[in-house]
Design an enzyme around this catalytic site. Structure first.
Site, PDB file in Angstrom:
ATOM      1  N   ARG A  99       0.818  -1.215   0.000  1.00 40.00           N
ATOM      2  CA  ARG A  99       0.000   0.000   0.000  1.00 40.00           C
ATOM      3  C   ARG A  99       0.848   1.261   0.000  1.00 40.00           C
ATOM      4  NH1 ARG A  99      -3.108   1.944  -2.655  1.00 40.00           N
ATOM      5  NH2 ARG A  99      -4.117  -0.092  -2.604  1.00 40.00           N
ATOM      6  N   LYS A 101       3.002  25.040  -3.774  1.00 38.92           N
ATOM      7  CA  LYS A 101       1.741  24.473  -3.277  1.00 38.92           C
ATOM      8  C   LYS A 101       1.816  22.948  -3.373  1.00 38.92           C
ATOM      9  CE  LYS A 101      -0.889  28.567  -4.579  1.00 38.92           C
ATOM     10  NZ  LYS A 101      -1.946  29.147  -5.458  1.00 38.92           N
ATOM     11  N   LYS A 105       7.046  39.848  -3.030  1.00 32.40           N
ATOM     12  CA  LYS A 105       5.599  39.941  -3.166  1.00 32.40           C
ATOM     13  C   LYS A 105       5.109  41.259  -2.583  1.00 32.40           C
ATOM     14  CE  LYS A 105       4.634  34.976  -3.219  1.00 32.40           C
ATOM     15  NZ  LYS A 105       3.715  34.966  -4.365  1.00 32.40           N
ATOM     16  N   GLU A 126       6.812  40.432  -8.005  1.00 35.05           N
ATOM     17  CA  GLU A 126       5.403  40.209  -8.326  1.00 35.05           C
ATOM     18  C   GLU A 126       4.734  41.558  -8.640  1.00 35.05           C
ATOM     19  OE1 GLU A 126       2.471  37.543  -5.925  1.00 35.05           O
ATOM     20  OE2 GLU A 126       2.214  39.591  -5.196  1.00 35.05           O
ATOM     21  N   ASP A 161       0.943  38.949 -11.999  1.00 39.85           N
ATOM     22  CA  ASP A 161       0.040  38.264 -11.079  1.00 39.85           C
ATOM     23  C   ASP A 161      -1.419  38.596 -11.365  1.00 39.85           C
ATOM     24  OD1 ASP A 161      -0.600  36.657  -8.776  1.00 39.85           O
ATOM     25  OD2 ASP A 161      -0.946  38.519  -7.684  1.00 39.85           O
TER      26      ASP A 161
END
Length: 288
Positions: A109, A144, A176, A206, A227
């Site tokens: 598994r 992410k 940012k 950004e 962005d």
């Protein structure tokens, strides 16, 4: 056919580092021992199992799966007929594992979970890459990722033909909006970053407006991120920058919108969905 970046993707994963993760995964799934395997399978029983693609997959994680099986049976024989980055048709057996039956069933598994997850990321990445073929833009990933799995998930992106953005916060400087607000302006933020950054480190800024793009360019940014800009604004930014620095498109990119964004002329398109939302594929372990 292996995607163009898959040949060098092996350099972006240190299999030695996966051993600690493998121990954690096995401890999570098998605390003291595999009760079912201990009861049902003789200690010296030998078995052969095949890993089968039950749907079309872009393979990723096979060397780690081998390491999982060998963690419990160092003498097992792992024979693969495919490599990470290969497209595997449904119904295809791509690896056979022979060894101690108890050990292989206990590892099953964990090994499948890993390959299913990474192959899912590779497959979704390949879909996005196909959408922007011929535009000149490259698909890149984001931070992410699943906690604890970043190295492996970013590796899976390269198996699908994508490229890696920052591997972590120490791989580059990303200014940012909050960093810029603290510094007072884009110009001040870039100047401060340039004064203290390692000499080979790139600085990305950004921007969500064209006047910010102009300021970032004049301040000496190495890369500019557009962005959540509309496509018309991005085309204007591309014209303004005129190839002097790379431009990255980011924010809300979907499979159905990425082609139009690529056609604005940007150099990179970052997509969080390829790691954050990729479904696991269906891979099974069956008696060989």
């Amino acid at each position: 056919m292996i995607p163009p970046h898959a040949e060098r993707s092996a350099m972006l994963i240190d299999l030695r580092k996966t051993d600690k993760l493998i121990d954690l995964w096995l401890d999570e799934d098998c605390n003291y021992f595999d009760l079912t395997a201990k009861i049902m399978v003789d200690d010296d029983a030998v078995a052969s199992f095949a890993m089968n693609a039950r749907e079309p997959v872009v393979l990723a994680g096979l060397p780690v799966a081998e390491r999982i099986f060998r963690r419990l049976d160092p003498e097992c024989r792992f024979e693969a007929s495919a490599r990470d980055g290969d497209r595997i048709p449904a119904g295809t057996a791509f690896a056979t594992i022979t060894g101690n039956a108890q050990a292989l069933l206990t590892a099953e598994r964990v090994a499948l979970n890993l390959v299913q997850r990474l192959s899912g990321i590779a497959g979704v990445t390949a879909e996005y890459v196909r959408e922007i073929e011929g535009t000149g833009a490259f698909l890149v990933d984001t931070r992410k990722t699943t906690p604890g799995l970043r190295m492996l998930e970013k590796y899976a992106v390269t198996c699908g033909g994508g490229r890696n953005h920052r591997l972590g916060l120490d791989n580059g400087i990303m200014l940012k909006d909050n960093h810029i607000a603290v510094a007072g302006s884009i110009t001040a933020a870039v100047a401060r970053a340039k004064a203290q950054a390692p000499v080979l480190c790139k600085i990305e800024v950004e921007c969500d407006r064209l006047d910010q793009v102009r300021e970032a360019l004049e301040a000496g940014a190495d890369v500019i991120m557009l962005d959540n800009m509309a496509n018309d604004e991005m085309r204007a930014a591309v014209a303004m920058v005129a190839g002097r620095v790379p431009l990255e498109c980011s924010g809300g990119v979907r499979l159905e919108t990425i082609r139009a964004k690529a056609e604005t002329g940007v150099d990179f398109i970052s997509v969080g969905r390829i790691t954050q939302s990729a479904p696991c594929v269906d891979i099974g372990l069956d008696e060989a």
